[in-house]
Design an enzyme around this catalytic site. Structure first.
Site, short mmCIF file in Angstrom:
data_model
loop_
_atom_site.label_atom_id
_atom_site.label_comp_id
_atom_site.label_asym_id
_atom_site.label_seq_id
_atom_site.Cartn_x
_atom_site.Cartn_y
_atom_site.Cartn_z
N GLU A 1 -1.92 -9.26 3.27
CA GLU A 1 -1.94 -9.95 4.59
C GLU A 1 -3.39 -10.24 5.17
OE1 GLU A 1 -1.89 -5.32 5.32
OE2 GLU A 1 -1.18 -6.78 3.96
N CYS B 1 0.84 -1.16 0.13
CA CYS B 1 -0.09 -0.02 -0.02
C CYS B 1 0.76 1.15 0.17
CB CYS B 1 -1.15 0.06 1.10
SG CYS B 1 -2.42 1.30 0.99
N HIS C 1 -3.52 -4.88 0.34
CA HIS C 1 -3.31 -5.60 1.54
C HIS C 1 -3.06 -7.07 1.47
CE1 HIS C 1 -2.65 -1.98 3.99
NE2 HIS C 1 -3.56 -1.40 3.12
#
Length: 561
Positions: free
Chosen positions: A531, A395, A529
């Site tokens: 994750e 990001c 993102h």
């Protein structure tokens, strides 16, 4: 005849959603979210379907504008809701994707009620906490009723908090409104060790349960946190004073790793007691083989790699909770341990990279907002690019990677982001229009901060043969976003000519999603993102690839494992 009737009864029970309400007492931060996620994990392992919800008492509509160093990360769902970080635990422990219907706050509840009142939906009635606020809470809890075997609802805060009162009243009412054996209350408390006395004390739990009972809620199961074994005498004492079956006083001992919690709770009988409280005495035994194997991989490693995380919220590790979990998933996938070296970006601005990044096998620059620390992140990215250290930008980390390349590869000294103010070369700028599900969304310069970013899951197309495509093993991906600034496409050609490739784009070709440097051993940065979608049993390919690159460099450097 009785066999057929019993089968009909079982079929009716199977189609009825049962509810588990998880409350907390004594102190905050005992781990209600982990407890809910672990119980969901165990019920799934027994073959049941589950859904987890979080009820937060704060007045913010959502945590999107809250300080991450105080509240922790904002977890973004597939459908673009900014939610509490506990929903990340729910997803990782159960593998079930959450939605905006799984997290609600007092702020959102009151906003909904006020909107209804303004429309005249209440037909002139006086709007009150009971029944209007409690009804709104109950509607949230019951949304999706019948779709799963169990819905687990975590009540944020601690019993005794003023702001939690409407939630506790709502679940008290639900106890009477749901069918018999329709809900169970699990209360998580603390049994502290008083060193001066050399004793574990039951009194805090007794007081917490008494407060809960005074509100009309009687716990069926006590989950008691402790840093040491709870003697049988103390368990009997809690059973007697708290009016809970002795077998339902479950010790919740500290464990070395949160992923051990489901296994530890099962060994203590938590899932068995919850099912017994529902009148289910002959449930299938849980199948925990894959989860046990994963826990084993976390410790059975053939060495460690050190990942330097260069961020601006490093004083609170919860600000990067999903990120740290995803890195550990990637480590387990590669059979290596992951050592996290937290580096404040402002320290790099002051001391330089060699002081803080010398021992790193890889560098990761995560998301963030605002100018503070941005120059330190750019210095860290430059260091990784020039020295060949594996690099992953996420990001804001991608945006700073492009700014770094524009300055040091293209030669644009004035390259920056308009997030920091006006600049001569706006490499990163405010996004005002994009497409979601075929519809155009627009945002203005002066739009509210809350809920106005590009949020949720969006598709991207990866360039054939790129590092990104090889790492994913596919050219079409879908990832979750949370940002309001984008890389400016005006600079694509000059950046590409200087060695930075735009290897992932939105399907319409307007928004950059992935950049990489082909001449670097492993240099990848993404606007989304990743994750948020990594799970213990399904590690995200980017983190598996990133950790593999770090392990390869570790081996090349000859560092003893």
């Amino acid at each position: 005849g009785w066999i057929i009737e019993d089968m009909h009864s079982m079929s009716r029970e199977r189609s009825m959603t049962r509810y588990v309400f998880i409350t907390g007492g004594v102190v905050s931060s005992l781990g209600k979210g982990i407890a809910a996620a672990a119980l969901g994990n165990l019920l799934q392992a027994r073959g049941y379907t589950v859904r987890l919800k979080k009820l937060d008492p704060y007045l913010n509509v959502d945590p999107g504008t809250m300080n991450p160093t105080q509240h922790g990360e904002v977890f973004v769902t597939e459908d673009g809701a900014e939610t509490d970080l506990d929903l990340g635990h729910y997803e990782r422990f159960t593998g079930r994707s959450a939605s905006r219907a799984d997290n609600i706050t007092t702020g959102r509840i009151y906003r909904n009620i006020i909107e209804k009142e303004r429309r005249g939906d209440f037909l002139g009635a006086t709007v009150q906490v009971i029944p209007h606020v409690t009804n709104e809470i109950k509607e949230f809890v019951l949304e999706g009723d019948g779709e799963t075997d169990f819905t687990l609802c975590e009540i944020g805060g601690t019993v005794g908090d003023i702001e939690a009162m409407p939630f506790l009243e709502a679940i008290r009412q639900l106890k009477n409104e749901l069918p018999r054996h329709g809900c169970v209350f699990v209360h998580l408390t603390l049994m502290p060790w008083i060193a001066a006395a050399g004793e574990l004390k039951t009194k805090p739990t007794q007081h917490s349960v008494r407060d809960l009972q005074s509100l009309g809620i009687h716990p069926d199961v006590l989950l008691v946190r402790s840093d040491r074994e709870i003697p049988e005498a103390e368990r009997r004492k809690l059973s007697q004073f708290c009016n809970v079956r002795s077998s339902a006083v479950i010790q919740a001992l500290d464990v070395a790793d949160i992923h051990e919690v489901p296994l530890a709770y099962h060994a203590e009988g938590l899932d068995t007691e919850v099912l017994a409280a529902f009148g289910i005495d002959f449930a299938p035994q849980p199948v925990l083989g894959r989860w046990t194997d994963f826990v084993g991989k976390l410790t059975a490693t053939r060495g460690d790699v050190t990942i330097a995380i260069v961020g601006k919220y490093t004083s609170s590790k919860d600000a990067y909770k999903s990120l740290t979990e995803a890195l550990r998933h990637g480590g387990a996938a590669n059979g290596v341990g992951v050592i996290l070296k937290w580096v404040d970006a402002e320290d790099i601005e002051r001391d330089g990279c060699s002081t803080h990044l010398a021992a790193a096998d890889a560098v990761l620059v995560p998301g963030g907002f605002g100018k503070r620390g941005s120059e330190g992140k750019i210095l860290a990215i430059s260091h990784a690019r020039r020295t060949g250290i594996p690099f992953l930008g996420i990001c804001f980390g991608m945006q700073m990677a492009v700014v770094e390349a524009a300055r040091n590869l293209v030669g644009l000294d004035g390259a920056s982001s308009t997030e920091f103010g006006e600049c001569s070369d706006p490499i990163v700028g405010l996004i005002t229009e994009w497409t979601r599900d075929g519809e155009t969304e627009r945002r203005g310069q002066d739009a509210d901060l809350g809920g106005t970013m590009r949020l949720g899951s969006y598709p991207a197309v990866l360039a054939e043969g790129s590092l990104a495509a090889r790492t994913y093993g596919t050219r079409t991906i879908s990832e979750r976003h949370r940002h309001r600034y984008e890389v400016n496409m005006r600079y694509r050609d000059s950046l590409s000519a200087s060695g930075m490739e735009f290897s992932g784009m939105s399907p319409d070709g307007r928004l950059p999603e992935v950049v990489e440097i082909p001449d670097h051993p492993w240099f990848l940065a993404v606007q989304f993102h990743p994750e948020l979608k990594s799970r213990p049993l399904e590690p995200h390919p980017l983190f598996a690839g990133f950790i593999k690159a770090a392990a390869d460099r570790h081996a090349i450097n000859g560092i003893e494992s």
